[in-house]
Design a protein around this motif. Structure first.
Motif, PDB file in Angstrom:
ATOM      1  N   UNK A  43       0.864  -1.192   0.000  1.00  0.00           N
ATOM      2  CA  UNK A  43       0.000   0.000   0.000  1.00  0.00           C
ATOM      3  C   UNK A  43       0.891   1.229   0.000  1.00  0.00           C
ATOM      4  N   UNK A  44       0.560   2.181  -0.852  1.00  0.00           N
ATOM      5  CA  UNK A  44       1.328   3.417  -0.986  1.00  0.00           C
ATOM      6  C   UNK A  44       0.407   4.570  -0.610  1.00  0.00           C
ATOM      7  N   UNK A  45       0.653   5.152   0.555  1.00  0.00           N
ATOM      8  CA  UNK A  45      -0.253   6.174   1.049  1.00  0.00           C
ATOM      9  C   UNK A  45      -1.613   5.568   1.363  1.00  0.00           C
ATOM     10  N   UNK A  46      -2.662   6.358   1.155  1.00  0.00           N
ATOM     11  CA  UNK A  46      -4.013   5.870   1.462  1.00  0.00           C
ATOM     12  C   UNK A  46      -4.760   5.388   0.237  1.00  0.00           C
ATOM     13  N   UNK A  47      -4.296   5.779  -0.964  1.00  0.00           N
ATOM     14  CA  UNK A  47      -5.154   5.559  -2.126  1.00  0.00           C
ATOM     15  C   UNK A  47      -4.511   4.777  -3.260  1.00  0.00           C
ATOM     16  N   UNK A  48      -3.307   4.210  -3.045  1.00  0.00           N
ATOM     17  CA  UNK A  48      -2.622   3.490  -4.108  1.00  0.00           C
ATOM     18  C   UNK A  48      -2.128   2.126  -3.618  1.00  0.00           C
ATOM     19  N   UNK A  49      -1.986   1.201  -4.559  1.00  0.00           N
ATOM     20  CA  UNK A  49      -1.399  -0.105  -4.276  1.00  0.00           C
ATOM     21  C   UNK A  49      -0.373  -0.411  -5.355  1.00  0.00           C
TER      22      UNK A  49
END
Length: 296
Positions: A43-49
């Motif tokens: 998970x990258x930050x809250x909104x990306x994978x």
């Protein structure tokens, strides 16, 4: 899990993001626990994978696969009645990781392998609605052209035979051989439809007892209409399974062929992942038990 597996760490992912996508370099990177067997997920930050293929491959060939997956995912996102990840970017090899990788949107929810929805009629209705929405999309003249599940059942005889050999001592192989001898002869009577292709618990998100999203959409494409019925056997107990069947309107032959595809998949995961991924192996056992209980 695989002899040719490529390991990737959070430090490597952070370096790749900093070097290739500096606009995201301030986002936290967290590895996600997963029973998945194809990609490591961060998970990258809250909104990306970010998704990193686990098995070594030629970089050019791997890139072609990721590009095709991105096209398929974008197409599925246009027709799905439920949230699905959307492709965002493709990364290049670097920082010691030898292959291209992908970035997509992050979806909230709990995977069905952790939040078991198998007893929920409402979830069964949702799952049927998801499959129906994909079928309604239309193939635009495309036909199944792969070598995996979704084409001809008898094409998998050699693989299932290998699974029987590897499963001696793990499963009731004699009884299972009898089932496959019946399943493989089920005739195909329906044209291809658009299919997700891998409706297993690890690819399905749940909120409460409802379907809240579907992952791993890069295999979206034309296939046997029975293929997505594997979800009924991987995800549902007997009562909700009948709700799924009734909601989707499956006839007897299509239903049995869906059972056959679920059987083929389950036979493969039980022995292959018995030590390296016990949760996946356990899913296969559970599916086979459901099939045995429902097959005279």
């Amino acid at each position: 899990m695989h002899d040719d597996q490529v390991d990737v760490t959070g430090e490597t992912v952070a370096t790749l993001i900093r070097e290739q996508f500096p606009r995201w370099s301030g986002k936290a990177v967290r590895r996600q626990s997963s029973t998945g067997t194809v990609n490591a997920i961060f998970r990258v930050g809250r909104d990306l994978a970010a998704r990193f293929p686990l098995r070594a491959a030629d970089p050019a060939e791997a890139l072609a696969v990721l590009e095709e997956e991105a096209r398929a995912s974008a197409e599925l996102a246009q027709v799905s009645r439920f949230p699905v990840p959307e492709p965002v970017a493709l990364g290049k090899p670097g920082a010691g990781y030898p292959m291209p990788w992908s970035v997509q949107t992050w979806l909230p929810g709990t995977v069905a392998s952790d939040a078991d929805p198998s007893g929920s009629d409402a979830f069964a209705e949702d799952l049927a609605a998801f499959v129906a929405g994909l079928r309604e999309a239309g193939t635009r003249g495309r036909l199944f052209g792969g070598t995996g599940r979704g084409g001809v059942l008898t094409d998998h005889d050699d693989w299932v035979g290998t699974c029987f050999e590897e499963s001696e001592g793990l499963l009731d192989v004699e009884r299972l051989r009898g089932l496959w001898s019946r399943f493989r002869e089920l005739p195909r009577t329906s044209a291809d439809v658009m299919s997700h292709g891998d409706l297993i618990p690890g690819n399905v998100l749940v909120t409460g007892d409802r379907l809240s999203g579907v992952l791993d959409t890069g295999g979206f494409g034309p296939a046997d209409p029975a293929l997505d019925l594997v979800g009924a056997w991987h995800l549902l107990e007997a009562g909700p399974r009948e709700v799924f069947r009734r909601t989707l309107g499956c006839d007897g032959l299509e239903w049995e062929r869906g059972k056959a595809w679920a059987f083929q998949q389950a036979m493969g995961v039980v022995w292959y992942y018995v030590e390296s991924n016990p949760a996946m192996s356990g899913m296969g056992r559970r599916t086979l038990n459901r099939i045995l209980a429902a097959t005279p």
